[in-house]
Design an enzyme around this catalytic site. Structure first.
Site, PDB file in Angstrom:
ATOM      1  N   CYS A   2       1.005  -0.845  -0.030  1.00 46.84           N
ATOM      2  CA  CYS A   2      -0.216  -0.053  -0.110  1.00 46.84           C
ATOM      3  C   CYS A   2       0.923   1.252   0.456  1.00 46.84           C
ATOM      4  O   CYS A   2       0.741   2.401  -1.000  1.00 46.84           O
ATOM      5  CB  CYS A   2      -0.495   0.148   0.940  1.00 46.84           C
ATOM      6  SG  CYS A   2      -2.859   0.093   0.457  1.00 46.84           S
ATOM      7  N   ARG A  27      -4.387   4.836   3.267  1.00 43.90           N
ATOM      8  CA  ARG A  27      -4.644   3.918   1.803  1.00 43.90           C
ATOM      9  C   ARG A  27      -5.104   2.251   2.713  1.00 43.90           C
ATOM     10  O   ARG A  27      -5.464   1.931   1.784  1.00 43.90           O
ATOM     11  CB  ARG A  27      -3.888   3.507   1.718  1.00 43.90           C
ATOM     12  CG  ARG A  27      -3.432   4.741   0.214  1.00 43.90           C
ATOM     13  CD  ARG A  27      -1.036   5.043   0.279  1.00 43.90           C
ATOM     14  NE  ARG A  27      -1.071   6.016  -0.792  1.00 43.90           N
ATOM     15  CZ  ARG A  27      -0.468   5.057  -2.186  1.00 43.90           C
ATOM     16  NH1 ARG A  27      -0.705   4.334  -2.128  1.00 43.90           N
ATOM     17  NH2 ARG A  27      -0.262   6.753  -2.981  1.00 43.90           N
ATOM     18  N   TRP A  75      -0.648  -3.742   2.786  1.00 40.44           N
ATOM     19  CA  TRP A  75      -2.202  -4.295   2.817  1.00 40.44           C
ATOM     20  C   TRP A  75      -1.916  -6.137   1.744  1.00 40.44           C
ATOM     21  O   TRP A  75      -1.560  -6.006   0.788  1.00 40.44           O
ATOM     22  CB  TRP A  75      -3.113  -3.643   1.823  1.00 40.44           C
ATOM     23  CG  TRP A  75      -5.151  -4.342   1.067  1.00 40.44           C
ATOM     24  CD1 TRP A  75      -5.148  -4.195  -0.151  1.00 40.44           C
ATOM     25  CD2 TRP A  75      -5.420  -4.926   2.402  1.00 40.44           C
ATOM     26  NE1 TRP A  75      -6.685  -5.324  -0.011  1.00 40.44           N
ATOM     27  CE2 TRP A  75      -6.713  -5.310   1.826  1.00 40.44           C
ATOM     28  CE3 TRP A  75      -5.527  -4.563   4.149  1.00 40.44           C
ATOM     29  CZ2 TRP A  75      -7.939  -5.869   2.152  1.00 40.44           C
ATOM     30  CZ3 TRP A  75      -6.662  -5.672   4.198  1.00 40.44           C
ATOM     31  CH2 TRP A  75      -7.624  -6.202   4.020  1.00 40.44           C
ATOM     32  N   ASN A 100       5.140  -2.222  -4.166  1.00 43.72           N
ATOM     33  CA  ASN A 100       3.874  -1.798  -3.945  1.00 43.72           C
ATOM     34  C   ASN A 100       3.748  -2.707  -5.348  1.00 43.72           C
ATOM     35  O   ASN A 100       4.216  -2.434  -6.258  1.00 43.72           O
ATOM     36  CB  ASN A 100       3.444  -0.543  -4.084  1.00 43.72           C
ATOM     37  CG  ASN A 100       3.165  -0.065  -2.598  1.00 43.72           C
ATOM     38  OD1 ASN A 100       3.373  -0.255  -1.811  1.00 43.72           O
ATOM     39  ND2 ASN A 100       2.923   1.223  -2.566  1.00 43.72           N
ATOM     40  N   GLY A 101       3.084  -3.123  -5.653  1.00 45.08           N
ATOM     41  CA  GLY A 101       2.178  -3.977  -6.948  1.00 45.08           C
ATOM     42  C   GLY A 101       2.335  -5.057  -6.810  1.00 45.08           C
ATOM     43  O   GLY A 101       2.385  -5.807  -6.094  1.00 45.08           O
ATOM     44  N   GLU A 490     -27.875   8.554 -10.985  1.00 43.81           N
ATOM     45  CA  GLU A 490     -26.685   8.827 -10.289  1.00 43.81           C
ATOM     46  C   GLU A 490     -26.788  10.352 -10.425  1.00 43.81           C
ATOM     47  O   GLU A 490     -26.646  11.042  -9.522  1.00 43.81           O
ATOM     48  CB  GLU A 490     -25.326   8.511 -11.447  1.00 43.81           C
ATOM     49  CG  GLU A 490     -24.357   8.800 -10.128  1.00 43.81           C
ATOM     50  CD  GLU A 490     -24.089   8.946  -8.862  1.00 43.81           C
ATOM     51  OE1 GLU A 490     -23.486   9.361  -8.044  1.00 43.81           O
ATOM     52  OE2 GLU A 490     -24.731   7.642  -8.175  1.00 43.81           O
ATOM     53  N   LYS A 494     -27.456  13.000  -7.204  1.00 46.12           N
ATOM     54  CA  LYS A 494     -26.463  13.548  -6.716  1.00 46.12           C
ATOM     55  C   LYS A 494     -27.890  15.115  -5.953  1.00 46.12           C
ATOM     56  O   LYS A 494     -27.601  15.886  -5.599  1.00 46.12           O
ATOM     57  CB  LYS A 494     -25.325  14.320  -8.070  1.00 46.12           C
ATOM     58  CG  LYS A 494     -24.508  13.153  -7.318  1.00 46.12           C
ATOM     59  CD  LYS A 494     -23.410  13.080  -6.571  1.00 46.12           C
ATOM     60  CE  LYS A 494     -23.166  11.676  -5.960  1.00 46.12           C
ATOM     61  NZ  LYS A 494     -24.032  10.517  -5.482  1.00 46.12           N
ATOM     62  N   GLU A 497     -30.444  14.447  -2.927  1.00 50.79           N
ATOM     63  CA  GLU A 497     -28.933  14.602  -1.840  1.00 50.79           C
ATOM     64  C   GLU A 497     -28.618  15.579  -1.026  1.00 50.79           C
ATOM     65  O   GLU A 497     -28.800  16.062  -0.165  1.00 50.79           O
ATOM     66  CB  GLU A 497     -27.767  13.086  -2.170  1.00 50.79           C
ATOM     67  CG  GLU A 497     -27.459  11.716  -1.909  1.00 50.79           C
ATOM     68  CD  GLU A 497     -26.493  11.050  -2.119  1.00 50.79           C
ATOM     69  OE1 GLU A 497     -25.599  10.217  -1.992  1.00 50.79           O
ATOM     70  OE2 GLU A 497     -25.861  11.332  -3.702  1.00 50.79           O
ATOM     71  N   HIS A 513     -44.315   6.658 -21.469  1.00 52.22           N
ATOM     72  CA  HIS A 513     -45.432   5.945 -20.594  1.00 52.22           C
ATOM     73  C   HIS A 513     -45.413   5.997 -19.616  1.00 52.22           C
ATOM     74  O   HIS A 513     -45.502   5.642 -18.780  1.00 52.22           O
ATOM     75  CB  HIS A 513     -44.280   4.750 -20.905  1.00 52.22           C
ATOM     76  CG  HIS A 513     -44.619   3.470 -22.477  1.00 52.22           C
ATOM     77  ND1 HIS A 513     -45.115   3.114 -23.133  1.00 52.22           N
ATOM     78  CD2 HIS A 513     -43.130   3.203 -22.871  1.00 52.22           C
ATOM     79  CE1 HIS A 513     -44.788   2.746 -23.907  1.00 52.22           C
ATOM     80  NE2 HIS A 513     -43.436   3.047 -24.132  1.00 52.22           N
ATOM     81  N   LYS A 613     -21.867   9.000   5.985  1.00 51.34           N
ATOM     82  CA  LYS A 613     -21.053   8.676   4.555  1.00 51.34           C
ATOM     83  C   LYS A 613     -21.092   6.955   4.504  1.00 51.34           C
ATOM     84  O   LYS A 613     -21.152   6.260   3.364  1.00 51.34           O
ATOM     85  CB  LYS A 613     -20.025   9.368   5.026  1.00 51.34           C
ATOM     86  CG  LYS A 613     -18.884   9.185   4.012  1.00 51.34           C
ATOM     87  CD  LYS A 613     -19.020   9.254   2.806  1.00 51.34           C
ATOM     88  CE  LYS A 613     -18.320   9.375   1.949  1.00 51.34           C
ATOM     89  NZ  LYS A 613     -18.495  10.148   0.545  1.00 51.34           N
TER      90      LYS A 613
END
Length: 618
Positions: A2, A27, A75, A100-101, A490, A494, A497, A513, A613
């Site tokens: 990570c 992260r 991670w 990383n990777g 979406e 938004k 919200e 319709h 959240k």
């Protein structure tokens, strides 16, 4: 993977490494560690499972000091969370590596190294790098730069590396290949990290390595070599961030900041997942290839914004791969007693990874597969590595959107779509449903996404002006066809919200319709118009609205050929976008429109009433 931190200085770097790790905690990680070359010229290492506080406790009990060192928060990908799998990895007390990777050919290298007499102490792909550098040091007379250059020629996949060795105790070598790495420039000292935020306590000046770069850091010198081995100069850039900077970084709201962070969030999500013109299937986990080979259908389960991402992917999977796919709201899925079919890949999507209904649906699938003996692999697409969702899944792809503070999700949604596009390509290539040429075109489009999003953001002033249309309205209608119907959903979500305007999305073909009865001069209508094979049908639907006096805003591809006229405003927010990049790009103006409507109406943009959240209750 990570987070990586490293440094070489005239002072003890251990406190700097620890602070850098703390600044990368967002992260997510399951273990942490660091290694230094001490005053006796020996590599000394401390590692711990869990939070950085556990590593600090170890260091209090067994202190370390050194003027050169590397550190990492991990991670788990290859190997479970355990101290022996934590970074840095050390070989023969001679070499220490953070990584990383994903090293795609690590199994082959592992077998070769075992045959050469190397003993493995972890289950990770990273350990093969430490052994390879150890062998290369012997072949290159202890020259760390030459050794790492030789090793990188053997590695396949995507990676960022930090390497130290007691053969060359005044050198830190860093490599970037498909995974981000930045150099911090100090006075008589240099540092490396996965991102700028980790190094802000020690410097404001940074060098961003290009893909393929190898950097040799010494206290008094820095040399960078490109993929061909030629020495190159990379510009030093002053960061606009500072330790004292307000978190909003000049933005009025977190939502606005996060909308503008999307080009970088997309880049971060792609980093380490693509190499050249291919998607790295192993980004989903070391077992991904064998799992994907047996998939006969896909079932996506999510809530809210994540559900809209899943609906978009359903169109992609069935249209491009001809692979059956369903998408369902988690709260409906868990209570309707669904029929589960063998060899179905379940994809659970959540920004937080703690959404109660999605977690309950996952447990339902787990119980069903255990009781019936079905092959029902579970993939989590999530922004939080340590979440319940990622811990419970068989495969995981992190979205790397970074912290998202605003309740109304923006960059998390965009990166979920990118993650689902990577899934599409991975399934397609494993099952040979996607030609290499088609894969290359999709990857090329994904690489262009940050620039396409930046192009869409340029239209913010026009969208801010159009927001005035909605200030005194109580209702709005959003229209789209195909993959852009979920994008219309979406956009409506938004708006409702954060502005508290009732907004509804419909497939444009459904207007006649029922919803057409609502159209008049008091109902703002927003339509998403890509230049695709449904464009002409969408234009016909728009004429139905225009004939009834509706006030329209069209978020369009410039190639759509729709021009502004009285009562119809066109935002030409994209051009040369494809089947996958179009919905991602055209969604950006909808986010900006909702944001500016909410600002004009004076609502609490980042913390809208009644919403949280992370929805951790049913």
């Amino acid at each position: 993977m990570c987070g990586i931190v490293g440094g070489i200085a005239e002072r003890n770097v251990v406190p700097i490494l620890l602070e850098g790790l703390r600044r990368l905690e967002y992260r997510g990680y399951d273990s942490a560690g660091l290694a230094v070359i001490d005053a006796q010229g020996r590599i000394a290492r401390r590692r711990a499972v869990g939070k950085i506080a556990a590593l600090e406790e170890k260091l209090q009990a067994e202190p370390l000091s050194g003027q050169i060192g590397i550190a990492h928060t991990r991670w788990a990908t290859h190997g479970v969370p355990a101290e022996q799998n934590a970074h840095p990895h050390v070989c023969n007390q001679r070499v220490a590596v953070v990584h990383n990777g994903i090293i795609e050919n690590y199994q082959t290298l592992r077998e070769q190294q075992r045959a050469a007499g190397y003993r493995f102490t972890s289950d990770t792909d990273t350990e093969v790098i430490a052994h390879a550098v150890d062998a290369a040091l012997s072949a290159h007379g202890g020259d760390l730069k030459a050794a790492v250059q030789a090793v990188t020629r053997e590695l396949e996949g995507a990676y960022a590396l930090g390497v130290i060795a007691n053969d060359d105790p005044e050198t830190l070598v860093a490599v970037r290949c498909g995974s981000p790495l930045v150099i911090g420039v100090g006075i008589g000292e240099y540092f490396i990290a996965s991102d700028v935020s980790a190094l802000l306590p020690v410097t404001q000046e940074f060098i961003f390595l290009d893909d393929g770069d190898l950097a040799v850091l010494r206290r008094d010198a820095l040399a960078i070599y490109d993929a061909a081995g030629a020495q190159v100069e990379r510009p030093v850039k002053a960061s606009s961030l500072s330790l004292c900077a307000v978190e909003l970084d000049g933005h009025r709201h977190f939502m606005h900041k996060e909308i503008h962070e999307q080009p970088q969030a997309v880049s971060d999500t792609l980093e380490g997942r693509i190499a050249g013109d291919q998607v790295l299937v192993e980004a989903f986990g070391p077992e991904a290839r064998s799992v994907f080979a047996e998939v006969e259908r896909v079932q996506i389960v999510a809530c809210g914004t994540s559900y809209h991402a899943g609906l978009t992917a359903r169109y992609w999977l069935e249209d491009i791969l001809r692979l059956p796919c369903g998408a369902e709201v988690a709260s409906e899925f868990r209570y309707r007693n669904p029929v589960l079919q063998d060899n179905t890949l379940f994809v659970f999507i959540s920004q937080s990874g703690e959404t109660a209904d999605t977690l309950a649906a996952m447990e339902q699938v787990r119980a069903e597969r255990d009781s019936q003996g079905l092959n029902l692999p579970m993939l989590a697409i999530c922004n939080v590595p340590e979440s319940s969702l990622t811990r419970g899944a068989d495969l995981t792809l992190l979205t790397h959107a970074g912290p998202e503070i605003g309740v109304a999700s923006t960059k998390a949604f965009t990166t979920q779509l990118v993650a689902l596009a990577l899934l599409l390509v991975s399934l397609g290539k494993v099952q040979q449903r996607l030609s290499p040429e088609r894969e290359a075109r999709i990857v090329a489009g994904l690489k262009k996404l940050p620039r396409l999003i930046e192009g869409a953001l340029v239209h913010e002033p026009q969208l801010e002006a159009l927001a005035r249309i909605f200030v005194d309205k109580h209702n709005a209608l959003f229209l789209g066809r195909g993959t852009h119907y979920p994008i219309a959903m979406e956009g409506a979500l938004k708006l409702k919200e954060i502005s508290y305007i009732h907004a509804e999305a419909y497939p444009a073909g459904e207007l006649k319709h029922g919803p057409l009865a609502l159209v008049d001069e008091n109902l703002p209508i927003v339509a998403v118009a890509p230049a695709d094979d449904l464009l002409e049908k969408l234009k016909s639907n728009l004429q139905e609205v225009r004939a009834r006096g509706g006030r329209m805003i069209i978020i369009a591809d410039e190639r759509a050929g729709i021009a502004s006229e009285p009562g119809l405003e066109v935002v030409p927010a994209a051009t040369h976008v494809g089947r996958i990049t179009a919905p991602i790009t055209l969604n950006i103006p909808l986010q900006l429109l909702a944001y500016h409507v909410a600002v004009l109406r004076g609502t609490d943009v980042d913390r809208p009433r009644n919403l949280a959240k992370s929805v951790t209750v049913e």
